[in-house]
Design a protein around this motif. Structure first.
Motif, PDB file in Angstrom:
ATOM      1  N   ALA A 120       0.829  -1.206   0.000  1.00  0.00           N
ATOM      2  CA  ALA A 120       0.000   0.000   0.000  1.00  0.00           C
ATOM      3  C   ALA A 120       0.863   1.257   0.000  1.00  0.00           C
ATOM      4  O   ALA A 120       0.576   2.221  -0.714  1.00  0.00           O
ATOM      5  CB  ALA A 120      -0.931  -0.009   1.212  1.00  0.00           C
ATOM      6  N   VAL A 121       1.934   1.256   0.784  1.00  0.00           N
ATOM      7  CA  VAL A 121       2.843   2.404   0.819  1.00  0.00           C
ATOM      8  C   VAL A 121       3.484   2.607  -0.548  1.00  0.00           C
ATOM      9  O   VAL A 121       3.622   3.742  -1.023  1.00  0.00           O
ATOM     10  CB  VAL A 121       3.926   2.191   1.901  1.00  0.00           C
ATOM     11  CG1 VAL A 121       5.056   3.191   1.746  1.00  0.00           C
ATOM     12  CG2 VAL A 121       3.315   2.310   3.291  1.00  0.00           C
ATOM     13  N   GLN A 122       3.874   1.519  -1.188  1.00  0.00           N
ATOM     14  CA  GLN A 122       4.473   1.635  -2.515  1.00  0.00           C
ATOM     15  C   GLN A 122       3.483   2.242  -3.509  1.00  0.00           C
ATOM     16  O   GLN A 122       3.848   3.099  -4.321  1.00  0.00           O
ATOM     17  CB  GLN A 122       4.925   0.257  -3.008  1.00  0.00           C
ATOM     18  CG  GLN A 122       5.538   0.274  -4.400  1.00  0.00           C
ATOM     19  CD  GLN A 122       6.165  -1.052  -4.769  1.00  0.00           C
ATOM     20  OE1 GLN A 122       7.072  -1.529  -4.101  1.00  0.00           O
ATOM     21  NE2 GLN A 122       5.676  -1.677  -5.837  1.00  0.00           N
ATOM     22  N   GLU A 123       2.221   1.811  -3.435  1.00  0.00           N
ATOM     23  CA  GLU A 123       1.205   2.346  -4.347  1.00  0.00           C
ATOM     24  C   GLU A 123       1.008   3.847  -4.127  1.00  0.00           C
ATOM     25  O   GLU A 123       0.726   4.589  -5.068  1.00  0.00           O
ATOM     26  CB  GLU A 123      -0.119   1.612  -4.144  1.00  0.00           C
ATOM     27  CG  GLU A 123      -0.092   0.182  -4.603  1.00  0.00           C
ATOM     28  CD  GLU A 123      -0.793  -0.043  -5.930  1.00  0.00           C
ATOM     29  OE1 GLU A 123      -1.752   0.682  -6.232  1.00  0.00           O
ATOM     30  OE2 GLU A 123      -0.361  -0.947  -6.669  1.00  0.00           O
ATOM     31  N   GLU A 124       1.168   4.280  -2.880  1.00  0.00           N
ATOM     32  CA  GLU A 124       0.994   5.697  -2.568  1.00  0.00           C
ATOM     33  C   GLU A 124       2.194   6.529  -2.984  1.00  0.00           C
ATOM     34  O   GLU A 124       2.139   7.755  -2.977  1.00  0.00           O
ATOM     35  CB  GLU A 124       0.749   5.875  -1.066  1.00  0.00           C
ATOM     36  CG  GLU A 124      -0.591   5.310  -0.600  1.00  0.00           C
ATOM     37  CD  GLU A 124      -0.705   5.263   0.919  1.00  0.00           C
ATOM     38  OE1 GLU A 124       0.253   5.680   1.601  1.00  0.00           O
ATOM     39  OE2 GLU A 124      -1.746   4.810   1.408  1.00  0.00           O
ATOM     40  N   GLY A 125       3.300   5.872  -3.333  1.00  0.00           N
ATOM     41  CA  GLY A 125       4.488   6.592  -3.778  1.00  0.00           C
ATOM     42  C   GLY A 125       5.340   7.133  -2.653  1.00  0.00           C
ATOM     43  O   GLY A 125       6.213   7.982  -2.884  1.00  0.00           O
ATOM     44  N   GLU A 126       5.133   6.630  -1.429  1.00  0.00           N
ATOM     45  CA  GLU A 126       5.915   7.116  -0.288  1.00  0.00           C
ATOM     46  C   GLU A 126       7.324   6.534  -0.334  1.00  0.00           C
ATOM     47  O   GLU A 126       7.511   5.336  -0.581  1.00  0.00           O
ATOM     48  CB  GLU A 126       5.229   6.719   1.019  1.00  0.00           C
ATOM     49  CG  GLU A 126       5.935   7.225   2.267  1.00  0.00           C
ATOM     50  CD  GLU A 126       5.187   6.857   3.533  1.00  0.00           C
ATOM     51  OE1 GLU A 126       5.853   6.738   4.580  1.00  0.00           O
ATOM     52  OE2 GLU A 126       3.950   6.694   3.479  1.00  0.00           O
ATOM     53  N   ALA A 127       8.347   7.355  -0.104  1.00  0.00           N
ATOM     54  CA  ALA A 127       9.741   6.892  -0.102  1.00  0.00           C
ATOM     55  C   ALA A 127      10.012   6.115   1.185  1.00  0.00           C
ATOM     56  O   ALA A 127       9.765   6.608   2.282  1.00  0.00           O
ATOM     57  CB  ALA A 127      10.686   8.075  -0.212  1.00  0.00           C
ATOM     58  N   THR A 128      10.525   4.884   1.046  1.00  0.00           N
ATOM     59  CA  THR A 128      10.778   4.033   2.211  1.00  0.00           C
ATOM     60  C   THR A 128      12.211   3.522   2.267  1.00  0.00           C
ATOM     61  O   THR A 128      12.609   2.952   3.281  1.00  0.00           O
ATOM     62  CB  THR A 128       9.836   2.815   2.191  1.00  0.00           C
ATOM     63  OG1 THR A 128      10.118   2.028   1.020  1.00  0.00           O
ATOM     64  CG2 THR A 128       8.372   3.247   2.185  1.00  0.00           C
ATOM     65  N   GLY A 129      12.973   3.678   1.197  1.00  0.00           N
ATOM     66  CA  GLY A 129      14.311   3.100   1.160  1.00  0.00           C
ATOM     67  C   GLY A 129      14.314   1.607   0.942  1.00  0.00           C
ATOM     68  O   GLY A 129      15.346   0.951   1.093  1.00  0.00           O
ATOM     69  N   LEU A 130      13.154   1.050   0.565  1.00  0.00           N
ATOM     70  CA  LEU A 130      13.038  -0.375   0.292  1.00  0.00           C
ATOM     71  C   LEU A 130      12.952  -0.601  -1.218  1.00  0.00           C
ATOM     72  O   LEU A 130      12.672   0.326  -1.972  1.00  0.00           O
ATOM     73  CB  LEU A 130      11.784  -0.943   0.979  1.00  0.00           C
ATOM     74  CG  LEU A 130      11.808  -0.929   2.509  1.00  0.00           C
ATOM     75  CD1 LEU A 130      10.434  -1.302   3.055  1.00  0.00           C
ATOM     76  CD2 LEU A 130      12.877  -1.889   3.037  1.00  0.00           C
TER      77      LEU A 130
END
Length: 266
Positions: A120-130
């Motif tokens: 879900a975070v990836q779909e939102e485009g949030e930067a995670t360093g993953l």
């Protein structure tokens, strides 16, 4: 003669269930790993929070602690908890000796809920360093998704909520389109929660597979309801998810050996 190295293969990051560990999950998935050994390298990681042994862990894995979990219920520091989860994932990725690209996530039970949160975070485009996850496999996963997004953590329900304080149905913007395979057991007490979790995934890019089994993978110790064919079916679905083509499963409806390929409409 030494076996050839698999360090060059694309890698899948594996998240265990609540109250277990990377070592236990590695044992639990040995059949699936073997069936995909020519395609992927599996990397296992311990969750950051110590826990009591989870359901079904004892007595089989007595003395195999410590055990870990991905979430602390009623935590007063959810943002700090999210940071700790990301830190352990980044470390596991950095410490692994393989050099293949990280392409997928595989999670069991609570680990499957965490996978849903990471996607879900990836779909939102949030930067995670993953890494950028190309597909995911959710095994006996439950509901609701574990939020790894501050936006989702602050989200207020629009109307009546369920027993988890969650909206009964996801909003359109919450639907995950990353290819995914959802494996459930019809004898699993959490099966219906797994069906609810599948609602968060686009039915055109996901497939749900139900087997006559409990809260475990086919071929688990003491399991008399599943067969080698079940593991092969999961393997084939995983490879199709990686290739971005799950339509074959959906068109099949059900297999000759009784596997139910359920569309994500439940």
């Amino acid at each position: 003669m030494a076996e050839p190295s698999n360090s060059h293969l694309p890698r899948i990051l594996c998240l265990h269930g609540g109250g277990t560990s990377a070592m236990i999950f590695k044992i639990q998935t040995r059949r699936l790993q073997w069936s995909l050994r020519q395609h992927f390298r599996f990397v296992f990681v311990d969750a950051p929070f110590e826990s009591a042994a989870g359901p079904g862990v004892l007595p089989i894995f007595e003395g195999c602690g410590p055990y870990y979990k991905w979430v602390v219920p009623e935590s007063t520091t959810p943002e700090r908890d999210q940071q700790r989860v990301r830190q352990v994932l980044r470390k596991a990725i950095a410490d692994d000796s393989g050099d293949g690209e990280f392409v997928g996530l595989l999670g069991f039970s609570q680990g499957g809920r965490m996978v849903a949160g990471l996607l879900a975070v990836q779909e939102e485009g949030e930067a995670t360093g993953l890494p950028y996850w190309q597909f995911a496999v959710l095994l006996c996963a439950s509901y609701p998704p574990l939020s790894m997004s501050n936006e989702r953590a602050r989200k207020e329900p629009k109307g009546p909520v369920d027993v988890h304080g969650e909206d009964p149905e996801p909003e359109e913007r919450e639907i995950i389109s990353i290819p995914s395979v959802h494996v459930r057991g019809t004898l699993d007490p959490h099966c219906e929660k797994g069906r609810r979790l599948a609602k968060y995934f686009n039915r055109e890019t996901s497939v749900s597979m139900e087997f006559v089994m409990g809260h475990h993978l086919p071929g688990a110790a003491g399991d008399s309801t599943s067969s080698k064919g079940d593991t092969d079916a999961i393997r084939d679905a995983v490879l199709r998810a990686y290739a971005g083509d799950l339509n074959a499963d959906r068109d099949a409806g059900s297999s000759a050996n009784g596997i139910n390929f359920a569309q994500n409409t439940v």
